[in-house]
Design a protein around this motif. Sequence first.
Motif, PDB file in Angstrom:
ATOM      1  N   GLY A   1       0.734  -1.243  -0.001  1.00 31.88           N
ATOM      2  CA  GLY A   1      -0.017   0.169   0.113  1.00 31.88           C
ATOM      3  C   GLY A   1       0.912   1.334  -0.068  1.00 31.88           C
ATOM      4  N   THR A   2       1.692   1.311   0.847  1.00 31.45           N
ATOM      5  CA  THR A   2       2.728   2.570   0.645  1.00 31.45           C
ATOM      6  C   THR A   2       3.313   2.601  -0.535  1.00 31.45           C
ATOM      7  OG1 THR A   2       3.389   2.153   3.182  1.00 31.45           O
ATOM      8  CG2 THR A   2       5.048   3.314   2.000  1.00 31.45           C
ATOM      9  N   TYR A   3       4.076   1.642  -1.228  1.00 30.40           N
ATOM     10  CA  TYR A   3       4.338   1.867  -2.602  1.00 30.40           C
ATOM     11  C   TYR A   3       3.601   2.160  -3.439  1.00 30.40           C
ATOM     12  CZ  TYR A   3       6.020   0.172  -7.029  1.00 30.40           C
ATOM     13  OH  TYR A   3       6.451   0.168  -8.541  1.00 30.40           O
TER      14      TYR A   3
ATOM     15  N   MET B   1      -8.753   4.560  -3.997  1.00 29.08           N
ATOM     16  CA  MET B   1      -9.961   3.569  -4.339  1.00 29.08           C
ATOM     17  C   MET B   1      -9.332   2.140  -4.669  1.00 29.08           C
ATOM     18  SD  MET B   1     -13.176   2.843  -4.577  1.00 29.08           S
ATOM     19  CE  MET B   1     -13.662   4.350  -4.422  1.00 29.08           C
ATOM     20  N   VAL B   2      -8.206   2.252  -5.378  1.00 31.50           N
ATOM     21  CA  VAL B   2      -7.497   1.009  -5.500  1.00 31.50           C
ATOM     22  C   VAL B   2      -6.844   0.194  -4.267  1.00 31.50           C
ATOM     23  CG1 VAL B   2      -5.429  -0.437  -6.663  1.00 31.50           C
ATOM     24  CG2 VAL B   2      -7.032   1.697  -7.904  1.00 31.50           C
ATOM     25  N   LEU B   3      -6.449   0.932  -3.613  1.00 30.84           N
ATOM     26  CA  LEU B   3      -6.099   0.438  -2.464  1.00 30.84           C
ATOM     27  C   LEU B   3      -7.077  -0.048  -1.246  1.00 30.84           C
ATOM     28  CD1 LEU B   3      -3.636  -0.002  -0.430  1.00 30.84           C
ATOM     29  CD2 LEU B   3      -3.715   2.288   0.492  1.00 30.84           C
ATOM     30  N   ALA B   4      -8.141   0.580  -1.271  1.00 35.91           N
ATOM     31  CA  ALA B   4      -9.135   0.199  -0.492  1.00 35.91           C
ATOM     32  C   ALA B   4      -9.955  -1.030  -0.982  1.00 35.91           C
ATOM     33  CB  ALA B   4     -10.342   1.459  -0.548  1.00 35.91           C
TER      34      ALA B   4
ATOM     35  N   VAL C   1     -19.296  -4.632  -3.898  1.00 35.79           N
ATOM     36  CA  VAL C   1     -18.067  -3.781  -3.747  1.00 35.79           C
ATOM     37  C   VAL C   1     -17.544  -3.508  -4.883  1.00 35.79           C
ATOM     38  CG1 VAL C   1     -15.958  -3.540  -2.441  1.00 35.79           C
ATOM     39  CG2 VAL C   1     -18.005  -4.270  -1.140  1.00 35.79           C
ATOM     40  N   TYR C   2     -17.179  -4.443  -5.811  1.00 28.86           N
ATOM     41  CA  TYR C   2     -16.654  -4.094  -7.097  1.00 28.86           C
ATOM     42  C   TYR C   2     -17.521  -3.655  -8.046  1.00 28.86           C
ATOM     43  CZ  TYR C   2     -13.718  -4.904 -11.095  1.00 28.86           C
ATOM     44  OH  TYR C   2     -13.024  -4.708 -12.247  1.00 28.86           O
ATOM     45  N   LEU C   3     -18.719  -3.882  -8.004  1.00 25.72           N
ATOM     46  CA  LEU C   3     -19.795  -3.315  -9.086  1.00 25.72           C
ATOM     47  C   LEU C   3     -19.943  -2.034  -8.696  1.00 25.72           C
ATOM     48  CD1 LEU C   3     -21.924  -3.789 -10.940  1.00 25.72           C
ATOM     49  CD2 LEU C   3     -23.654  -4.003  -9.144  1.00 25.72           C
ATOM     50  N   PHE C   4     -19.903  -1.299  -7.639  1.00 28.20           N
ATOM     51  CA  PHE C   4     -20.002   0.101  -7.186  1.00 28.20           C
ATOM     52  C   PHE C   4     -18.799   0.978  -7.493  1.00 28.20           C
ATOM     53  CE2 PHE C   4     -24.020  -1.335  -5.133  1.00 28.20           C
ATOM     54  CZ  PHE C   4     -24.713  -0.494  -5.598  1.00 28.20           C
ATOM     55  N   ALA C   5     -17.618  -0.005  -7.237  1.00 27.71           N
ATOM     56  CA  ALA C   5     -16.292   0.737  -7.280  1.00 27.71           C
ATOM     57  C   ALA C   5     -15.582   0.343  -8.815  1.00 27.71           C
ATOM     58  CB  ALA C   5     -15.236   0.344  -6.017  1.00 27.71           C
ATOM     59  N   GLN C   6     -16.037  -0.186  -9.613  1.00 30.85           N
ATOM     60  CA  GLN C   6     -15.394  -0.760 -10.837  1.00 30.85           C
ATOM     61  C   GLN C   6     -14.800   0.386 -11.514  1.00 30.85           C
ATOM     62  OE1 GLN C   6     -17.937  -2.644 -13.542  1.00 30.85           O
ATOM     63  NE2 GLN C   6     -16.475  -3.367 -15.051  1.00 30.85           N
ATOM     64  N   LYS C   7     -15.629   1.470 -11.817  1.00 30.41           N
ATOM     65  CA  LYS C   7     -14.886   2.482 -12.660  1.00 30.41           C
ATOM     66  C   LYS C   7     -13.846   3.223 -11.966  1.00 30.41           C
ATOM     67  CE  LYS C   7     -19.061   3.429 -15.189  1.00 30.41           C
ATOM     68  NZ  LYS C   7     -19.959   4.619 -15.671  1.00 30.41           N
TER      69      LYS C   7
ATOM     70  N   PHE D   1     -11.866   1.876  -9.698  1.00 26.57           N
ATOM     71  CA  PHE D   1     -10.774   0.894  -9.593  1.00 26.57           C
ATOM     72  C   PHE D   1      -9.991   0.874 -10.828  1.00 26.57           C
ATOM     73  CE2 PHE D   1      -9.333  -3.336  -9.648  1.00 26.57           C
ATOM     74  CZ  PHE D   1      -8.540  -3.349  -8.472  1.00 26.57           C
ATOM     75  N   VAL D   2     -10.809   0.854 -12.066  1.00 23.89           N
ATOM     76  CA  VAL D   2      -9.930   0.658 -13.248  1.00 23.89           C
ATOM     77  C   VAL D   2      -9.209   1.956 -13.509  1.00 23.89           C
ATOM     78  CG1 VAL D   2     -10.209   0.561 -15.570  1.00 23.89           C
ATOM     79  CG2 VAL D   2     -11.601  -0.973 -14.227  1.00 23.89           C
ATOM     80  N   ARG D   3      -9.955   3.131 -13.047  1.00 24.93           N
ATOM     81  CA  ARG D   3      -9.314   4.446 -13.429  1.00 24.93           C
ATOM     82  C   ARG D   3      -7.775   4.607 -12.339  1.00 24.93           C
ATOM     83  NH1 ARG D   3     -13.362   7.076 -12.800  1.00 24.93           N
ATOM     84  NH2 ARG D   3     -12.941   8.014 -10.675  1.00 24.93           N
ATOM     85  N   GLY D   4      -8.121   4.139 -11.271  1.00 28.71           N
ATOM     86  CA  GLY D   4      -6.897   4.076 -10.313  1.00 28.71           C
ATOM     87  C   GLY D   4      -5.485   3.226 -10.629  1.00 28.71           C
ATOM     88  N   ILE D   5      -6.041   2.105 -11.202  1.00 29.06           N
ATOM     89  CA  ILE D   5      -5.139   1.070 -11.811  1.00 29.06           C
ATOM     90  C   ILE D   5      -4.313   1.782 -12.884  1.00 29.06           C
ATOM     91  CG2 ILE D   5      -4.714  -0.947 -13.181  1.00 29.06           C
ATOM     92  CD1 ILE D   5      -5.269  -1.591 -10.291  1.00 29.06           C
TER      93      ILE D   5
END
Length: 279
Positions: A155-157, A198-201, A259-265, A267-271
């Motif tokens: 997470g720190t990285y 969001m990715v980390l969470a 969780v993934y359904l609501f955070a999908q966009k 999450f992908v943007r954060g990646i």
Amino acid sequence: MAQRAIVRRTVRGTAWYLALVLVSWCAIGPILWALAASLKSEGEISDPNPLPTTARWSNYGEVFDLLPLGRMLANTAIYAGCVTAGQVLFCSLAGYAFARLRFPGRDVLFVAYLATLMVPLTVTVIPQFLLMRAFGWVDTPWAMIVPGLFGSAFGTYLMRQFFRTLPEELEEAAILDGCTIWQTYWRILVPQARPAIMVLAVLTWITVWNDFLWPLVMIQRNDISTVTVGLVRLQGQYHTDWPLLMAAALIVLLPLLVVYLFAQKAFVRGIAQSGMGGR
């Protein structure tokens, strides 16, 4: 030549779509099989027919009769929520320090911290268990929350790499406006780091939700157990009701899908923005 190019593109596109369908089936196939098995009777579980003769939706109700699954779901959600909040806070603080602040030994300390990723998690189970026993936290919720609360090397990285992509002009403008280091972090950089947060969470939530070894070692009581331990307790030594076990597994899987359904966009943007997308 133009026709050959069109044929080549068509063949290549078809091959890619077939490969994607195959990979998708490898991911979705086991879930569909578990869904079909959860609706079967115990005598039909070995039937080669993938579909049940009569759908037994009552299997899902029987799971809650055999196991305090509702309580276990709540326990796991509390543990995952607390650890996720701690990871986001402390990893973002450490990532900000390693990315923006200058202090002696910063890079050496970061490399040493990052090297802990090479240590297998199973190696740390016994030392952590001894610490929890010394604190008197064995078979208590504290043993599930505290060890993962104060950040991780990954997470720190992740946060450090994202903070390094932000322009330094943001901090310079904040300093000119009279912001302290803490105000610059909290008011300027954290709002910009929402994709990485969001990715980390999401990754932390999934990791804690699916964790099995640590709850198995630390928790014995059903009233504070997690869902992964509950699934194991549905398996008998000599006999297992597989339709009920599959029903319980799907119930445990459902919150992750939500969780993934609501955070999908996000999450992908954060990646993509955090440098984890292979760029």
